[in-house]
Design an enzyme around this catalytic site. Structure first.
Site, PDB file in Angstrom:
ATOM      1  N   LYS A 225       0.845  -1.202   0.000  1.00  0.00           N
ATOM      2  CA  LYS A 225       0.000   0.000   0.000  1.00  0.00           C
ATOM      3  C   LYS A 225       0.880   1.254   0.000  1.00  0.00           C
ATOM      4  O   LYS A 225       1.942   1.262   0.643  1.00  0.00           O
ATOM      5  CB  LYS A 225      -0.903  -0.026   1.248  1.00  0.00           C
ATOM      6  CG  LYS A 225      -1.923   1.092   1.330  1.00  0.00           C
ATOM      7  CD  LYS A 225      -2.811   0.941   2.574  1.00  0.00           C
ATOM      8  CE  LYS A 225      -3.835   2.057   2.677  1.00  0.00           C
ATOM      9  NZ  LYS A 225      -4.688   1.941   3.879  1.00  0.00           N
TER      10      LYS A 225
ATOM     11  N   SER B 119      -9.927  -0.222   7.203  1.00  0.00           N
ATOM     12  CA  SER B 119      -9.365  -0.118   5.855  1.00  0.00           C
ATOM     13  C   SER B 119      -8.728  -1.374   5.283  1.00  0.00           C
ATOM     14  O   SER B 119      -8.406  -1.397   4.093  1.00  0.00           O
ATOM     15  CB  SER B 119      -8.334   1.005   5.809  1.00  0.00           C
ATOM     16  OG  SER B 119      -8.987   2.220   5.644  1.00  0.00           O
TER      17      SER B 119
ATOM     18  N   SER C 209      -9.685   2.164   3.017  1.00  0.00           N
ATOM     19  CA  SER C 209      -8.800   2.892   2.137  1.00  0.00           C
ATOM     20  C   SER C 209      -7.805   1.999   1.380  1.00  0.00           C
ATOM     21  O   SER C 209      -7.234   2.442   0.383  1.00  0.00           O
ATOM     22  CB  SER C 209      -8.017   3.927   2.945  1.00  0.00           C
ATOM     23  OG  SER C 209      -7.183   3.294   3.891  1.00  0.00           O
TER      24      SER C 209
HETATM   25  N1  GLN Z   1     -13.026   4.455   6.361  1.00  0.00           N
HETATM   26  C1  GLN Z   1     -12.390   4.923   7.551  1.00  0.00           C
HETATM   27  C2  GLN Z   1     -11.982   6.368   7.379  1.00  0.00           C
HETATM   28  O1  GLN Z   1     -12.292   6.926   6.400  1.00  0.00           O
HETATM   29  C3  GLN Z   1     -11.256   4.044   7.903  1.00  0.00           C
HETATM   30  C4  GLN Z   1      -9.994   4.377   7.205  1.00  0.00           C
HETATM   31  C5  GLN Z   1      -8.858   3.515   7.598  1.00  0.00           C
HETATM   32  O2  GLN Z   1      -9.000   2.481   8.269  1.00  0.00           O
HETATM   33  N2  GLN Z   1      -7.663   3.949   7.226  1.00  0.00           N
HETATM   34  O3  GLN Z   1     -11.353   6.932   8.214  1.00  0.00           O
END
Ligand code: GLN
Length: 487
Positions: free
Chosen positions: A75, A174, A150
């Site tokens: 990532k 995420s 994400s």
């Molecule tokens: N969807 C969540 C956010 O927007 C989680 C993001 C994540 O785990 N990095 O913060």
């Protein structure tokens, strides 16, 4: 594309070489990533060189481990020395990391080959990958739908079988939500299990790096590879080396006979959960029950505050963490006369809309006069959320829940309404706040959409061995899970 376990076996009995594995990745990306768009960068020549070095080591009897020569996607917020690390942000476009994150260094020490840079929501803020400044990644099951976020690039690359596995990061879901959307396995380790050194910080008290794979066995292999205390991260936990791979290899469907699985009632009556997700999760529960598990109802009453608490704590920490990106030492700089104006101009031009929203929100909840009302109170409720889990684990070994209320949605469906997007994190966020571990395992294809649906097992802190064992036992009763068409 082979799993890590198969690739290791094939490398060891010389039916494949690392060069061939890397060539498969390059060919897969050329053939299918034009549609999926999971990779931001892939340096084919560099990968070929690393593969031939690995093959030479193995031929000389000096393989670094049985995994020497296996490609792993990374990532874009986990740094690899000599490669760009943009966090899918214009502000960091073309910034090259001078060092390896601990997770990547550990992979390299076993001979795994860090492969390319995978797309994500900018600075890991989002649930659909639509917040990337560079490209929109598609779900490999349906190009009109998002891969989740994400870690959407990691999930799509593994789901589309472009690479055997990838690393993602999980602050509020995420890893697990995109894994569920793309039909793969995603594990969020206990907070502190994996060093965060070299993971670009979003919310430091919540972030964890974890594996995204096609099988539970591969998740165990990668987890074992990247865990351990690290002097560079004072929140990493000292723990005796555990054999997660053996825990998975020794698992059987019989294991459910000795497991008590708790179903948190708040997660099954959640507003907005689609029928097909509910049906799939209920069917999974039935199959586990039929395999002999004792199913017990449990309560996590403070779950209803989890999304609100998360969006206070995560944004507060993000506003502090992202203060360092000012375009002065590295990253895209906008000259604007004096220093302060240059900061404003660089940050104004470099950050995307969602990142700015979070910085504003975080700065607001930390500002004097509001700190007690928002931030301090959120920290107190966070403790109550953690205690809910401790209480629940007094009456069961593991929890089982949905991962997300819906299957992968269409592009644009939620991006216009940030609140709706935030609410889709309800089942994943609480355990980041509590600090324990969870895994998303594909369970079924949706009865309406034909899109993958995952279930989430949640275990107490540091109980990854048990978590993986149960996930593997579920895989055994579920049978093989399909790959998307043409993959
Ligand atoms: N969807 C969540 C956010 O927007 C989680 C993001 C994540 O785990 N990095 O913060």
């Amino acid at each position: 594309m082979m799993t890590i376990a198969r690739a290791a076996a094939a490398l060891n009995n010389k039916t494949i070489t690392s060069a061939e594995l890397i060539e498969q990745v390059i060919t897969n990306v050329a053939a299918r990533d034009g549609v999926v768009k999971a990779f931001l960068k892939l340096d084919a020549e560099k990968l070929r060189k690393l593969a031939s070095e690995s093959d030479a080591r193995r031929a000389a009897g000096n393989a670094l481990s049985e995994y020497d020569g296996i490609p792993i996607g990374i990532k874009d917020c986990i740094v690899t020395e000599g490669e760009t690390c943009a966090c899918a942000s214009k502000l960091l476009e073309n910034v090259v990391s001078p060092y390896d994150s601990t997770a990547v260094a550990k992979l390299k020490s076993l001979g795994f080959i860090p492969t390319g840079r995978l797309n994500m929501d900018e600075f890991a803020m989002g649930s659909s990958c639509e917040n990337s400044a560079f490209q929109k990644t598609s779900n490999p099951w349906d190009a009109d739908r998002v891969p989740g976020g994400s870690s959407g690039g990691s999930a799509a690359a593994v789901g589309a079988r472009l690479v055997p596995a990838a690393l993602g990061s999980d602050t509020g879901g995420s890893i697990r939500q995109p894994a569920s959307f793309c039909g793969i396995v995603g594990l969020k380790p206990t907070y502190g299990r994996v060093s965060r050194y070299g993971l670009v910080a979003f919310a430091s008290s919540l972030d964890q790096i974890g594996p995204m794979t096609t099988t539970v066995e591969d998740a165990a292999i990668l987890l074992e590879a990247i865990t351990g205390a690290d002097p560079h991260d004072s929140t990493s936990l000292p723990a005796a080396k555990e054999n997660f791979v053996d825990a998975v290899r020794n698992a059987s469907a019989e294991d459910f006979k000795t497991l008590k699985i708790g179903l948190p009632e708040e997660y099954f009556n959640a507003e907005g959960m689609s029928c097909e997700v509910k049906k799939a999760v209920e069917a999974a529960v039935e199959s586990i029950k039929a395999a002999g598990a004792e199913i017990v109802p449990v309560k996590l009453p403070h779950t209803k505050y989890a999304v609100a608490v998360y969006y206070i704590i995560a944004t507060a920490e993000a506003s502090a963490n992202l203060a360092r990106f000012d375009g002065i030492r590295y990253g895209a700089r906008q000259e604007a006369g004096d220093l302060i104006s240059s900061y404003f101009a660089s940050r104004g031009a470099g950050f995307g809309e969602e990142v700015k929203r979070r910085i504003l929100l975080g700065t607001y909840v930390l500002s004097s006069g509001y700190y007690d009302a928002y931030y301090l109170r959120a920290q107190k409720v966070r403790t109550l959320i953690r205690r809910d889990f401790e209480e629940a684990f007094k009456s069961c070994d593991l929890l089982l829940t949905p991962v997300a209320p819906n299957v992968a949605f269409k592009f644009g469906e939620k991006s216009a309404n940030p609140l709706e997007m935030y609410l889709s994190d309800i089942f994943t966020i609480a355990l980041n706040l509590a600090g324990n571990c969870g895994i998303s395992v594909p369970a079924a294809l949706g009865s309406d959409s034909n899109m993958p649906i995952g279930i989430q097992f949640i275990a107490p802190a540091m109980a990854e061995a048990k978590l993986l064992q149960a996930a593997r036992a579920f895989e055994l009763i579920r049978g093989d899970f399909p790959a998307p068409e043409n993959c």
